[in-house]
Scaffold this motif. Structure first.
Motif, PDB file in Angstrom:
ATOM      1  N   TRP A  31       8.452 -19.951  46.745  1.00 22.67           N
ATOM      2  CA  TRP A  31       9.236 -18.813  47.667  1.00 22.67           C
ATOM      3  C   TRP A  31       9.658 -17.735  46.730  1.00 22.67           C
ATOM      4  CZ3 TRP A  31      13.933 -17.237  46.589  1.00 22.67           C
ATOM      5  CH2 TRP A  31      14.607 -16.229  47.886  1.00 22.67           C
ATOM      6  N   SER A  32      10.173 -18.018  45.623  1.00 17.38           N
ATOM      7  CA  SER A  32      10.427 -16.886  44.495  1.00 17.38           C
ATOM      8  C   SER A  32       9.283 -16.110  44.228  1.00 17.38           C
ATOM      9  CB  SER A  32      11.100 -17.463  43.312  1.00 17.38           C
ATOM     10  OG  SER A  32      12.177 -18.195  43.538  1.00 17.38           O
ATOM     11  N   GLY A  33       8.076 -16.659  43.999  1.00 16.40           N
ATOM     12  CA  GLY A  33       6.799 -16.042  43.693  1.00 16.40           C
ATOM     13  C   GLY A  33       6.558 -14.970  44.765  1.00 16.40           C
ATOM     14  N   LEU A  34       6.534 -15.458  46.056  1.00 18.64           N
ATOM     15  CA  LEU A  34       6.169 -14.477  47.280  1.00 18.64           C
ATOM     16  C   LEU A  34       7.011 -13.319  47.328  1.00 18.64           C
ATOM     17  CD1 LEU A  34       4.929 -17.233  49.883  1.00 18.64           C
ATOM     18  CD2 LEU A  34       3.624 -15.470  48.437  1.00 18.64           C
ATOM     19  N   GLU A  35       8.231 -13.844  46.998  1.00 18.25           N
ATOM     20  CA  GLU A  35       9.699 -12.757  47.098  1.00 18.25           C
ATOM     21  C   GLU A  35       9.707 -11.863  45.859  1.00 18.25           C
ATOM     22  OE1 GLU A  35      11.643 -11.915  49.765  1.00 18.25           O
ATOM     23  OE2 GLU A  35       9.776 -13.307  50.718  1.00 18.25           O
ATOM     24  N   ASN A  36       8.807 -11.878  44.775  1.00 16.72           N
ATOM     25  CA  ASN A  36       8.853 -11.114  43.725  1.00 16.72           C
ATOM     26  C   ASN A  36       9.929 -11.373  42.748  1.00 16.72           C
ATOM     27  OD1 ASN A  36       6.168  -9.947  44.279  1.00 16.72           O
ATOM     28  ND2 ASN A  36       7.319  -8.397  45.760  1.00 16.72           N
ATOM     29  N   LEU A  37      10.537 -12.560  42.948  1.00 16.13           N
ATOM     30  CA  LEU A  37      11.804 -13.013  42.152  1.00 16.13           C
ATOM     31  C   LEU A  37      11.360 -14.169  40.957  1.00 16.13           C
ATOM     32  CD1 LEU A  37      14.051 -13.092  45.003  1.00 16.13           C
ATOM     33  CD2 LEU A  37      14.013 -11.325  43.248  1.00 16.13           C
ATOM     34  N   GLU A  38      10.309 -14.189  40.706  1.00 18.61           N
ATOM     35  CA  GLU A  38       9.676 -15.268  39.838  1.00 18.61           C
ATOM     36  C   GLU A  38      10.491 -15.005  38.434  1.00 18.61           C
ATOM     37  OE1 GLU A  38       6.324 -11.905  39.727  1.00 18.61           O
ATOM     38  OE2 GLU A  38       7.631 -13.119  41.228  1.00 18.61           O
ATOM     39  N   GLU A  39      10.866 -13.901  38.077  1.00 16.33           N
ATOM     40  CA  GLU A  39      11.532 -13.597  36.697  1.00 16.33           C
ATOM     41  C   GLU A  39      12.767 -14.216  36.545  1.00 16.33           C
ATOM     42  OE1 GLU A  39      10.063 -11.252  33.593  1.00 16.33           O
ATOM     43  OE2 GLU A  39       9.113 -12.970  34.514  1.00 16.33           O
ATOM     44  N   ARG A  40      13.365 -14.565  37.847  1.00 15.17           N
ATOM     45  CA  ARG A  40      14.872 -15.295  37.880  1.00 15.17           C
ATOM     46  C   ARG A  40      14.833 -16.445  38.260  1.00 15.17           C
ATOM     47  NH1 ARG A  40      19.083 -11.651  38.105  1.00 15.17           N
ATOM     48  NH2 ARG A  40      18.668  -9.554  37.993  1.00 15.17           N
ATOM     49  N   PHE A  41      13.474 -17.148  38.201  1.00 19.10           N
ATOM     50  CA  PHE A  41      13.607 -18.744  38.748  1.00 19.10           C
ATOM     51  C   PHE A  41      13.776 -19.591  37.432  1.00 19.10           C
ATOM     52  CE2 PHE A  41      10.843 -22.585  38.702  1.00 19.10           C
ATOM     53  CZ  PHE A  41      11.336 -23.210  39.560  1.00 19.10           C
ATOM     54  N   VAL A  42      14.739 -20.374  37.631  1.00 20.50           N
ATOM     55  CA  VAL A  42      15.136 -21.348  36.363  1.00 20.50           C
ATOM     56  C   VAL A  42      15.181 -22.802  37.058  1.00 20.50           C
ATOM     57  CG1 VAL A  42      16.816 -22.245  34.660  1.00 20.50           C
ATOM     58  CG2 VAL A  42      16.602 -19.632  35.340  1.00 20.50           C
ATOM     59  N   PRO A  43      14.242 -23.658  36.506  1.00 19.88           N
ATOM     60  CA  PRO A  43      14.097 -25.068  36.751  1.00 19.88           C
ATOM     61  C   PRO A  43      15.363 -25.651  36.886  1.00 19.88           C
ATOM     62  CG  PRO A  43      12.386 -24.569  35.502  1.00 19.88           C
ATOM     63  CD  PRO A  43      13.206 -23.439  35.490  1.00 19.88           C
ATOM     64  N   GLY A  44      15.916 -26.335  38.085  1.00 21.66           N
ATOM     65  CA  GLY A  44      17.060 -27.204  38.224  1.00 21.66           C
ATOM     66  C   GLY A  44      18.162 -26.333  38.530  1.00 21.66           C
ATOM     67  N   ARG A  45      18.150 -25.081  38.554  1.00 26.55           N
ATOM     68  CA  ARG A  45      19.358 -24.332  38.726  1.00 26.55           C
ATOM     69  C   ARG A  45      18.972 -23.050  39.505  1.00 26.55           C
ATOM     70  NH1 ARG A  45      22.347 -23.387  33.248  1.00 26.55           N
ATOM     71  NH2 ARG A  45      24.299 -23.449  34.370  1.00 26.55           N
ATOM     72  N   ILE A  46      19.919 -22.186  39.990  1.00 24.64           N
ATOM     73  CA  ILE A  46      19.559 -21.012  40.820  1.00 24.64           C
ATOM     74  C   ILE A  46      20.421 -19.870  40.565  1.00 24.64           C
ATOM     75  CG2 ILE A  46      20.969 -21.734  42.648  1.00 24.64           C
ATOM     76  CD1 ILE A  46      18.843 -20.503  44.585  1.00 24.64           C
ATOM     77  N   ASP A  47      19.684 -18.618  40.373  1.00 22.78           N
ATOM     78  CA  ASP A  47      20.496 -17.592  39.915  1.00 22.78           C
ATOM     79  C   ASP A  47      21.190 -16.961  41.403  1.00 22.78           C
ATOM     80  OD1 ASP A  47      21.149 -14.630  39.471  1.00 22.78           O
ATOM     81  OD2 ASP A  47      19.308 -14.443  38.388  1.00 22.78           O
ATOM     82  N   PRO A  48      22.497 -16.568  41.406  1.00 19.00           N
ATOM     83  CA  PRO A  48      23.142 -16.361  42.477  1.00 19.00           C
ATOM     84  C   PRO A  48      22.456 -15.125  43.202  1.00 19.00           C
ATOM     85  CG  PRO A  48      24.721 -16.579  40.673  1.00 19.00           C
ATOM     86  CD  PRO A  48      23.289 -16.637  40.219  1.00 19.00           C
ATOM     87  N   ILE A  49      21.637 -14.058  42.242  1.00 19.89           N
ATOM     88  CA  ILE A  49      21.018 -13.070  42.914  1.00 19.89           C
ATOM     89  C   ILE A  49      19.946 -13.748  43.936  1.00 19.89           C
ATOM     90  CG2 ILE A  49      19.601 -11.144  42.605  1.00 19.89           C
ATOM     91  CD1 ILE A  49      21.239 -10.446  40.379  1.00 19.89           C
ATOM     92  N   VAL A  50      19.226 -14.795  43.504  1.00 12.10           N
ATOM     93  CA  VAL A  50      18.165 -15.308  44.196  1.00 12.10           C
ATOM     94  C   VAL A  50      18.870 -16.359  45.578  1.00 12.10           C
ATOM     95  CG1 VAL A  50      16.625 -17.202  44.090  1.00 12.10           C
ATOM     96  CG2 VAL A  50      16.698 -15.786  42.322  1.00 12.10           C
ATOM     97  N   LEU A  51      19.892 -16.999  45.247  1.00 15.43           N
ATOM     98  CA  LEU A  51      20.630 -17.476  46.214  1.00 15.43           C
ATOM     99  C   LEU A  51      21.037 -16.439  47.559  1.00 15.43           C
ATOM    100  CD1 LEU A  51      21.779 -20.041  47.622  1.00 15.43           C
ATOM    101  CD2 LEU A  51      23.887 -19.722  45.992  1.00 15.43           C
TER     102      LEU A  51
END
Length: 294
Positions: free
Chosen positions: A250-270
């Protein structure tokens, strides 16, 4: 016909240029920068060769002041030009030729130089300087933009507005660490280019900004359940590969792949994930019930 600021971060890791003008695509002509080397702005009757020449001199350890002095001394068109340079250390430097259209001038200090021509008055440069010097708590790109905004509000180019640009370089600061262009944004033709540049920088920060480790949230418990439900509603149900795989897709399709961290989530992504769900819910309510058939 342009006002600009060249600057270096306090730690010397970032260099940048902010520029605005009543001129088409000033960002294509004025700025140049190289990570850990320096930044350059050429304007008025711009000499585009100054950009590469200045960076070459800075790369060899020549100071900003000597770089400016050397370039203008060798240029028979110097009287119609403006040039600003900041290097890896020390004060910035600026030149305004005596034939530049008034008001024209510049100022420089430790790690910065501000200049402009065909301005509404010297208060534009004062505003650039003051906003830069007082913006120490801002991230570097936002600090440059705050200074440009102050110059614009102080009168800017006396002929009006058309274009603006922001260039910031940092070693491995570009996309996925594969380049040095941390920010490279241009507004080429717009009635309020500095405001539009501010909007673009906000989008750029959201999409390309790196997560702040202090704010990351663990994807466990109720939050993991919520994220899984939101992803499913967005068309990315959690499969055998698990939550991380679905979130990464999902992050890749939303152009947010730079904010993806396995096992955790960036509040901006959330927040973006939650807004998407709210937007879909609102669209469903606006559409209303399906018409009866039969």
């Amino acid at each position: 016909m342009t006002f600009s600021l060249v600057a270096r971060s306090a730690d010397g890791h970032l260099h940048g240029v902010a520029v605005a003008s009543r001129f088409l695509a000033a960002g294509a002509l004025v700025p140049a920068a190289e990570a850990r080397v320096g930044a350059v702005a050429t304007q008025a009757h711009a000499n585009l060769a100054y950009r590469a020449q200045a960076l070459a001199l800075l790369r060899t350890g020549v100071t900003a002041a000597d770089t400016v002095a050397g370039l203008v001394a060798a240029d028979p068109g110097r009287d119609d030009r403006q040039l600003a340079v900041v290097g890896a250390a020390g004060a910035g430097a600026t030149w305004t030729g005596p034939r530049c259209h008034p008001w024209a001038g510049g100022q420089a200090g430790d790690g910065w130089a501000a200049q402009g021509n065909i301005l509404s008055g010297p208060q534009v440069i004062d505003a650039l300087r003051d906003a830069w010097l007082t913006g120490v708590d801002l991230p570097f790109p936002q600090r440059l933009l705050a200074a440009l905004t102050a110059g614009d509000r102080a009168g800017g180019d006396r002929r009006g507005r058309q274009s603006a640009a922001l260039l910031v370089v940092q070693r491995h600061g570009g996309y996925a660490g594969t380049g040095d262009e941390l920010v490279d944004l241009r507004v080429d033709d717009h009635p309020d280019p500095v405001a539009e540049l501010r909007r673009l920088l906000g989008l750029h920060t959201m999409i390309f900004g790196r997560p702040d480790p202090a704010t990351l949230r663990d994807l466990t418990g109720p939050l993991a359940v919520e994220v899984a439900e939101l992803l499913a509603a967005a068309g990315h149900p959690v499969g055998p590969a698990g939550l991380d795989d679905a979130l990464a897709a999902w992050s890749g399709l939303e152009n947010l792949e730079e904010r993806f961290v396995p096992g955790r989530i960036d509040p901006i992504v959330l927040d973006h994930l939650r807004r998407g769900a709210a937007d879909r819910s609102g669209a469903d309510e606006t559409a209303g019930p399906a018409p009866a058939t039969g």
